[in-house]
Design a protein around this motif. Sequence first.
Motif, mmCIF file in Angstrom:
data_model
loop_
_atom_site.group_PDB
_atom_site.id
_atom_site.type_symbol
_atom_site.label_atom_id
_atom_site.label_comp_id
_atom_site.label_asym_id
_atom_site.label_seq_id
_atom_site.Cartn_x
_atom_site.Cartn_y
_atom_site.Cartn_z
ATOM 1 N N LYS A 59 0.832 -1.215 0.000
ATOM 2 C CA LYS A 59 0.000 0.000 0.000
ATOM 3 C C LYS A 59 0.863 1.260 0.000
ATOM 4 O O LYS A 59 0.474 2.284 -0.526
ATOM 5 N N GLN A 60 2.063 1.195 0.624
ATOM 6 C CA GLN A 60 2.965 2.345 0.650
ATOM 7 C C GLN A 60 3.869 2.272 -0.577
ATOM 8 O O GLN A 60 4.608 1.309 -0.743
ATOM 9 N N VAL A 61 3.771 3.266 -1.454
ATOM 10 C CA VAL A 61 4.615 3.318 -2.639
ATOM 11 C C VAL A 61 5.255 4.693 -2.760
ATOM 12 O O VAL A 61 4.699 5.696 -2.313
ATOM 13 N N TYR A 62 6.430 4.722 -3.356
ATOM 14 C CA TYR A 62 7.143 5.957 -3.651
ATOM 15 C C TYR A 62 7.170 6.099 -5.159
ATOM 16 O O TYR A 62 7.333 5.104 -5.873
ATOM 17 N N VAL A 63 7.009 7.335 -5.643
ATOM 18 C CA VAL A 63 6.881 7.566 -7.078
ATOM 19 C C VAL A 63 7.913 8.604 -7.508
ATOM 20 O O VAL A 63 8.014 9.677 -6.900
ATOM 21 N N ILE A 64 8.660 8.272 -8.578
ATOM 22 C CA ILE A 64 9.701 9.172 -9.084
ATOM 23 C C ILE A 64 9.575 9.322 -10.593
ATOM 24 O O ILE A 64 9.090 8.410 -11.281
ATOM 25 N N CYS A 65 9.971 10.479 -11.112
ATOM 26 C CA CYS A 65 10.055 10.724 -12.558
ATOM 27 C C CYS A 65 11.326 11.532 -12.794
ATOM 28 O O CYS A 65 12.278 11.429 -12.018
#
Length: 103
Positions: A59-65
């Motif tokens: 459920k815990q996600v980290y998002v990068i671009c």
Amino acid sequence: MFKFLKGVSAISTTELSERLSGEIELLDVRSPAEYRSGHINKAVNIPLDKINTYDGKEKQVYVICQSGMRSKKAAKLLRKKGYEATNVRGGMSHWSGKIRGGR
């Protein structure tokens, strides 16, 4: 942790670097070509236009671009799906840690 607009939390690339020593789910929402040119080892490539198909167990996600804008959009979409999504401010352009090329 710094709260961003509309409830999207965000962390710095330094904070991400510290969290990578543990087990985390890191989504790279750049294009496949950008991802292949260099990405963080634990990152899974889910381009922004495919983020609605993401069906992870964590459920815990980290998002990068690349800069933090696409990942902020992706984090908002993931939060609507029930994930605790955290944006990485500055994205890969601020990342100073190790990267790997290819898949």
